[in-house]
Design a protein around this motif. Sequence first.
Motif, mmCIF file in Angstrom:
data_model
loop_
_atom_site.group_PDB
_atom_site.id
_atom_site.type_symbol
_atom_site.label_atom_id
_atom_site.label_comp_id
_atom_site.label_asym_id
_atom_site.label_seq_id
_atom_site.Cartn_x
_atom_site.Cartn_y
_atom_site.Cartn_z
ATOM 1 N N SER A 139 3.380 -5.841 7.860
ATOM 2 C CA SER A 139 3.789 -5.481 6.500
ATOM 3 C C SER A 139 4.614 -6.598 5.858
ATOM 4 O O SER A 139 4.406 -6.956 4.695
ATOM 5 C CB SER A 139 4.598 -4.182 6.528
ATOM 6 N N SER A 143 3.584 -9.155 2.619
ATOM 7 C CA SER A 143 4.442 -9.202 1.430
ATOM 8 C C SER A 143 5.002 -10.602 1.187
ATOM 9 O O SER A 143 5.208 -11.010 0.040
ATOM 10 C CB SER A 143 5.601 -8.210 1.575
ATOM 11 N N MET A 156 3.584 -5.001 -3.489
ATOM 12 C CA MET A 156 3.903 -5.020 -2.061
ATOM 13 C C MET A 156 5.389 -5.249 -1.829
ATOM 14 O O MET A 156 6.018 -4.562 -1.010
ATOM 15 C CB MET A 156 3.092 -6.118 -1.359
ATOM 16 N N CYS A 216 2.718 3.989 -4.186
ATOM 17 C CA CYS A 216 1.581 3.244 -3.634
ATOM 18 C C CYS A 216 0.258 3.817 -4.136
ATOM 19 O O CYS A 216 -0.681 3.067 -4.441
ATOM 20 C CB CYS A 216 1.641 3.277 -2.105
ATOM 21 N N HIS A 228 -5.075 -1.701 0.246
ATOM 22 C CA HIS A 228 -4.486 -0.431 -0.188
ATOM 23 C C HIS A 228 -4.650 0.632 0.895
ATOM 24 O O HIS A 228 -3.720 1.393 1.180
ATOM 25 C CB HIS A 228 -5.152 0.035 -1.490
ATOM 26 N N LEU A 231 -2.117 -0.152 3.753
ATOM 27 C CA LEU A 231 -0.730 0.184 3.422
ATOM 28 C C LEU A 231 -0.514 1.693 3.398
ATOM 29 O O LEU A 231 0.505 2.189 3.894
ATOM 30 C CB LEU A 231 -0.351 -0.436 2.076
ATOM 31 N N GLN A 235 2.072 3.758 5.766
ATOM 32 C CA GLN A 235 3.097 4.630 5.185
ATOM 33 C C GLN A 235 2.903 6.083 5.609
ATOM 34 O O GLN A 235 3.876 6.781 5.932
ATOM 35 C CB GLN A 235 3.077 4.511 3.663
#
Length: 265
Positions: A139, A143, A156, A216, A228, A231, A235
């Motif tokens: 992650s 970013s 991000m 998000c 997407h 992520l 999450q």
Amino acid sequence: RADGVDKALTEEDLAAESHWEKAVAVALGGACASTAYFTSCRLLQGDGSTAEDVVDLLHSAYTSAVAARGISALQRHEVFDIALPPRLARAGGPVVRMFCHSMGYFLADACLILLELSRGHSPKLWAGRLVHHAIQSTSNGLSIFRTSRPQETLAMRSGLCQAYFAEFSTIFLRLSSLARRSRSVQHRWTRALDWSLLVSFGLSRLVNFSFLIRCCLRARPVFSPGLHTLLLGIQGSAYVLNVGWFLKLARSCLKPSMRHVSLEC
């Protein structure tokens, strides 16, 4: 940028970022974490577990403070609700520097675990820590270094800043662990830390992540489909784990006779 005021994170901003400088910041974070760990071990006469708690406490205090600064500066965004102002989303700002330093900390801890395993020792919760560090480093790396699309990068970095506020609860987790090792800390203080951990965990991980997932979902138009999905998967998985840990913490607080909960979070 107009009249000296930031309007958006631009392609020029991202093109000016030096990946080398960010990599150096990652290495600096790892070097600082390693120095703090070995110094703590020496001062604590070889007590590696307590040294790990001390270093993780310092990391959590630093990262959650920077995250809180970023969250306090979040501004409305037309696509994904809220976002960091560009001055905090750029590589030279404190938020992205924190991402780099923290990534270095996680990589240093992963190296320590692998070193201990190679010596035939099994560090506490080593498997969970390695999985956590791999996910977190992924992650952070995305970013920090993925800078081809300004809106995607801003989304991000804004989301990761929100996610890092979860480290606030880790402060109480480590304080609770240190208190239990100390014979001089009264029981009422350990109970107060346990309840502080429960409350901070609920706010920084359950409430905070609920809003993060919502942001998000709204930011889908600015992400490539694969990123997407990745992520959201990270999450969502983190949220499910946090719910499970929160229930364990709640049972531990309500039934003090229960064994203290060990978490890698």
